[in-house]
Design a protein around this motif. Structure first.
Motif, PDB file in Angstrom:
ATOM      1  N   ALA A 110      56.495  -7.547  73.485  1.00 55.58           N
ATOM      2  CA  ALA A 110      55.354  -7.945  72.658  1.00 55.58           C
ATOM      3  C   ALA A 110      55.209  -7.021  71.448  1.00 55.58           C
ATOM      4  N   ALA A 111      55.469  -5.733  71.648  1.00 55.43           N
ATOM      5  CA  ALA A 111      55.370  -4.783  70.534  1.00 55.43           C
ATOM      6  C   ALA A 111      56.440  -5.064  69.481  1.00 55.43           C
ATOM      7  N   VAL A 112      57.649  -5.387  69.932  1.00 53.42           N
ATOM      8  CA  VAL A 112      58.720  -5.726  68.988  1.00 53.42           C
ATOM      9  C   VAL A 112      58.359  -6.996  68.221  1.00 53.42           C
ATOM     10  N   LEU A 113      57.838  -7.979  68.934  1.00 54.65           N
ATOM     11  CA  LEU A 113      57.452  -9.234  68.288  1.00 54.65           C
ATOM     12  C   LEU A 113      56.383  -8.995  67.231  1.00 54.65           C
ATOM     13  N   ALA A 114      55.444  -8.110  67.530  1.00 58.12           N
ATOM     14  CA  ALA A 114      54.377  -7.816  66.562  1.00 58.12           C
ATOM     15  C   ALA A 114      54.940  -7.197  65.287  1.00 58.12           C
ATOM     16  N   ARG A 115      55.968  -6.374  65.423  1.00 57.48           N
ATOM     17  CA  ARG A 115      56.559  -5.741  64.235  1.00 57.48           C
ATOM     18  C   ARG A 115      57.291  -6.748  63.354  1.00 57.48           C
ATOM     19  N   HIS A 116      57.727  -7.840  63.949  1.00 60.02           N
ATOM     20  CA  HIS A 116      58.504  -8.830  63.195  1.00 60.02           C
ATOM     21  C   HIS A 116      57.716 -10.118  62.961  1.00 60.02           C
ATOM     22  N   ALA A 117      56.399 -10.038  63.100  1.00 55.32           N
ATOM     23  CA  ALA A 117      55.575 -11.234  62.942  1.00 55.32           C
ATOM     24  C   ALA A 117      55.604 -11.716  61.500  1.00 55.32           C
ATOM     25  N   GLU A 118      55.453 -13.034  61.343  1.00 54.49           N
ATOM     26  CA  GLU A 118      55.403 -13.615  60.003  1.00 54.49           C
ATOM     27  C   GLU A 118      54.085 -13.260  59.330  1.00 54.49           C
ATOM     28  N   GLU A 119      54.091 -13.327  58.003  1.00 54.65           N
ATOM     29  CA  GLU A 119      52.866 -13.073  57.254  1.00 54.65           C
ATOM     30  C   GLU A 119      51.833 -14.138  57.599  1.00 54.65           C
ATOM     31  N   PRO A 120      50.583 -13.730  57.856  1.00 55.08           N
ATOM     32  CA  PRO A 120      49.561 -14.724  58.219  1.00 55.08           C
ATOM     33  C   PRO A 120      49.236 -15.653  57.059  1.00 55.08           C
ATOM     34  N   SER A 121      48.879 -16.889  57.387  1.00 53.27           N
ATOM     35  CA  SER A 121      48.489 -17.870  56.372  1.00 53.27           C
ATOM     36  C   SER A 121      47.107 -17.524  55.828  1.00 53.27           C
ATOM     37  N   PRO A 122      46.809 -17.932  54.586  1.00 48.93           N
ATOM     38  CA  PRO A 122      45.480 -17.664  54.022  1.00 48.93           C
ATOM     39  C   PRO A 122      44.383 -18.294  54.873  1.00 48.93           C
ATOM     40  N   ALA A 123      43.271 -17.572  55.012  1.00 52.82           N
ATOM     41  CA  ALA A 123      42.157 -18.082  55.809  1.00 52.82           C
ATOM     42  C   ALA A 123      41.493 -19.248  55.096  1.00 52.82           C
ATOM     43  N   PRO A 124      41.040 -20.280  55.816  1.00 46.37           N
ATOM     44  CA  PRO A 124      40.361 -21.413  55.187  1.00 46.37           C
ATOM     45  C   PRO A 124      39.006 -20.994  54.619  1.00 46.37           C
ATOM     46  N   SER A 125      38.529 -21.757  53.635  1.00 43.88           N
ATOM     47  CA  SER A 125      37.234 -21.455  53.032  1.00 43.88           C
ATOM     48  C   SER A 125      36.108 -21.763  54.010  1.00 43.88           C
ATOM     49  N   LYS A 126      34.906 -21.260  53.707  1.00 44.43           N
ATOM     50  CA  LYS A 126      33.753 -21.502  54.573  1.00 44.43           C
ATOM     51  C   LYS A 126      33.425 -22.991  54.639  1.00 44.43           C
ATOM     52  N   GLN A 127      33.560 -23.694  53.489  1.00 41.90           N
ATOM     53  CA  GLN A 127      33.267 -25.123  53.479  1.00 41.90           C
ATOM     54  C   GLN A 127      34.242 -25.891  54.378  1.00 41.90           C
ATOM     55  N   GLU A 128      35.531 -25.532  54.293  1.00 43.73           N
ATOM     56  CA  GLU A 128      36.529 -26.198  55.132  1.00 43.73           C
ATOM     57  C   GLU A 128      36.274 -25.919  56.608  1.00 43.73           C
ATOM     58  N   THR A 129      35.916 -24.681  56.900  1.00 44.02           N
ATOM     59  CA  THR A 129      35.654 -24.316  58.294  1.00 44.02           C
ATOM     60  C   THR A 129      34.458 -25.078  58.850  1.00 44.02           C
ATOM     61  N   ALA A 130      33.386 -25.186  58.057  1.00 40.38           N
ATOM     62  CA  ALA A 130      32.184 -25.886  58.511  1.00 40.38           C
ATOM     63  C   ALA A 130      32.464 -27.368  58.729  1.00 40.38           C
ATOM     64  N   ALA A 131      33.220 -27.981  57.816  1.00 40.70           N
ATOM     65  CA  ALA A 131      33.531 -29.406  57.952  1.00 40.70           C
ATOM     66  C   ALA A 131      34.387 -29.666  59.188  1.00 40.70           C
ATOM     67  N   GLU A 132      35.368 -28.807  59.408  1.00 38.76           N
ATOM     68  CA  GLU A 132      36.222 -28.971  60.582  1.00 38.76           C
ATOM     69  C   GLU A 132      35.423 -28.795  61.870  1.00 38.76           C
ATOM     70  N   ALA A 133      34.498 -27.832  61.876  1.00 40.53           N
ATOM     71  CA  ALA A 133      33.681 -27.602  63.069  1.00 40.53           C
ATOM     72  C   ALA A 133      32.789 -28.796  63.369  1.00 40.53           C
ATOM     73  N   LEU A 134      32.199 -29.394  62.300  1.00 46.10           N
ATOM     74  CA  LEU A 134      31.337 -30.560  62.489  1.00 46.10           C
ATOM     75  C   LEU A 134      32.128 -31.734  63.042  1.00 46.10           C
ATOM     76  N   LEU A 135      33.307 -31.970  62.473  1.00 48.85           N
ATOM     77  CA  LEU A 135      34.143 -33.069  62.947  1.00 48.85           C
ATOM     78  C   LEU A 135      34.576 -32.847  64.393  1.00 48.85           C
ATOM     79  N   GLU A 136      34.916 -31.619  64.709  1.00 53.22           N
ATOM     80  CA  GLU A 136      35.336 -31.308  66.074  1.00 53.22           C
ATOM     81  C   GLU A 136      34.202 -31.531  67.065  1.00 53.22           C
ATOM     82  N   ASP A 137      32.971 -31.164  66.667  1.00 55.55           N
ATOM     83  CA  ASP A 137      31.815 -31.381  67.545  1.00 55.55           C
ATOM     84  C   ASP A 137      31.575 -32.863  67.785  1.00 55.55           C
ATOM     85  N   LEU A 138      31.697 -33.666  66.716  1.00 56.59           N
ATOM     86  CA  LEU A 138      31.485 -35.108  66.859  1.00 56.59           C
ATOM     87  C   LEU A 138      32.523 -35.730  67.791  1.00 56.59           C
TER      88      LEU A 138
END
Length: 331
Positions: A110-138
């Motif tokens: 696991a430690a080796v894997l962490a050292r070679h992990a891919e760069e994380p994707s950009p975090a979604p905006s607050k508006q996108e997160t809220a819309a996705e959460a609402l849709l998921e709840d529905l």
């Protein structure tokens, strides 16, 4: 015990066609149970052989893949590598380490894997997160409502079915249990060691009684009948005189035992197929599994040898770059 099964065979009563049909069914079940018991024993033997022959090699191979990840990690630190070659090694580390972690919670991997992990994707905006959460709840609310309605319908249907069959099932189970109990009681009465004055016979009856206790606990009618043969309590004439109702109970017990034997045998076959990479199915003969066990062990040994050679080659920068180039060309 072929002779015992032959002794359990009933000569059908030609004067009573209905009884003769039951007697023939009893004969068929006795033979089927004997055959499936033998098949189950063979599959148990093959599974044990598989574990003894293949699992040690598989464990060695797992350890070799673990060393391979560490070797890739170390190779990625060599100063003469290009960026593309480092990314290639990173991808190999991620792929192999992730596969190993599915089988084992290995902190080192696991430690080796962490050292070679891919760069994380950009975090979604607050508006996108809220819309996705609402849709998921529905969607979740709708799914819960649909599931609850379906569960209520199924519960009502199950209650109706249960009410119609519960009484009959209890009666059948009681009758079957009574048949087993009757056979066991007669056997226990004949085998009770305290009633035997002869020491040698007392030891024999004690051993048979222990087997009878186990067979009764397992609800194994055929084993009880075999023990009755050994105790000389029954023979073909005795079975032929059994009334229709009791014979039907015997048939019911044997049918259940046959189903259990078939299910367990098929489970072991499926386990073997999954372990050796065979497609799902039925009908594989245990004797054919012997060649497959040998073939699988040899295949894994070959893979282990090749992996160890490749691992050693990673330590040489020239061999490493040549190997990475060959991998890219194949890809």
């Amino acid at each position: 015990m072929v002779s015992a099964f032959q002794s359990l065979r009933i000569h059908p009563d030609a004067g009573d066609p209905e009884l003769a049909q039951q007697q023939s069914r009893f004969n068929t079940l006795v033979e089927d149970v004997a055959q499936w018991r033998a098949a189950l024993a063979e599959w148990k033997e093959r599974i044990e052989r598989y574990h003894q022959s293949v699992e040690p090699v598989r464990r060695e191979l797992h350890a070799a893949w673990r060393e391979w990840v560490f070797a890739l990690d170390h190779a990625s630190l060599q100063p003469g590598l290009s960026r593309a070659e480092r990314e290639q090694l990173d991808e190999m580390v991620r792929e192999t380490a992730a596969a190993l972690l599915q089988w084992d919670d290995d902190a080192g991997i696991a430690a080796v894997l962490a050292r070679h992990a891919e760069e994380p994707s950009p975090a979604p905006s607050k508006q996108e997160t809220a819309a996705e959460a609402l849709l998921e709840d529905l969607v979740q609310d709708w799914e819960q409502q649909a599931a609850a309605a379906a569960a209520q319908r199924e519960a009502r249907a199950a209650q109706r079915r249960a009410a119609s069959v519960q009484k009959r099932r209890q009666q059948e189970e009681q009758a079957v249990s009574q048949s087993l109990r009757d056979v066991y009681r007669r056997l226990a009465s004949a085998l009770h060691p305290d009633r035997e004055p002869d020491a040698q016979q007392r030891a024999r009856k004690t051993a048979l009684m222990q087997q009878a206790n186990q067979a009764y606990a397992d609800e194994n009618l055929l084993a009880l009948l075999e023990l009755q043969l050994q105790a000389e309590q029954i023979d073909a004439a005795h079975l032929a005189s059994v009334d229709r109702r009791r014979l039907q109970h015997y048939v019911t017990v044997l049918q259940e035992q046959l189903a259990d034997l078939q299910a367990e045998t098929q489970r072991l076959e499926s386990e073997f197929r999954a372990a050796t990479g065979l497609a799902a199915g039925r009908g594989l003969q245990p004797r054919k599994a012997d060649r497959m066990i040998t073939s699988e062990a040899n295949r894994l040994r070959g893979e282990l040898q090749q992996l160890r050679l490749q691992t050693r080659a990673l330590a040489d920068e020239g061999e490493l770059t040549a190997w990475l180039r060959a991998v890219r060309q194949k890809g």
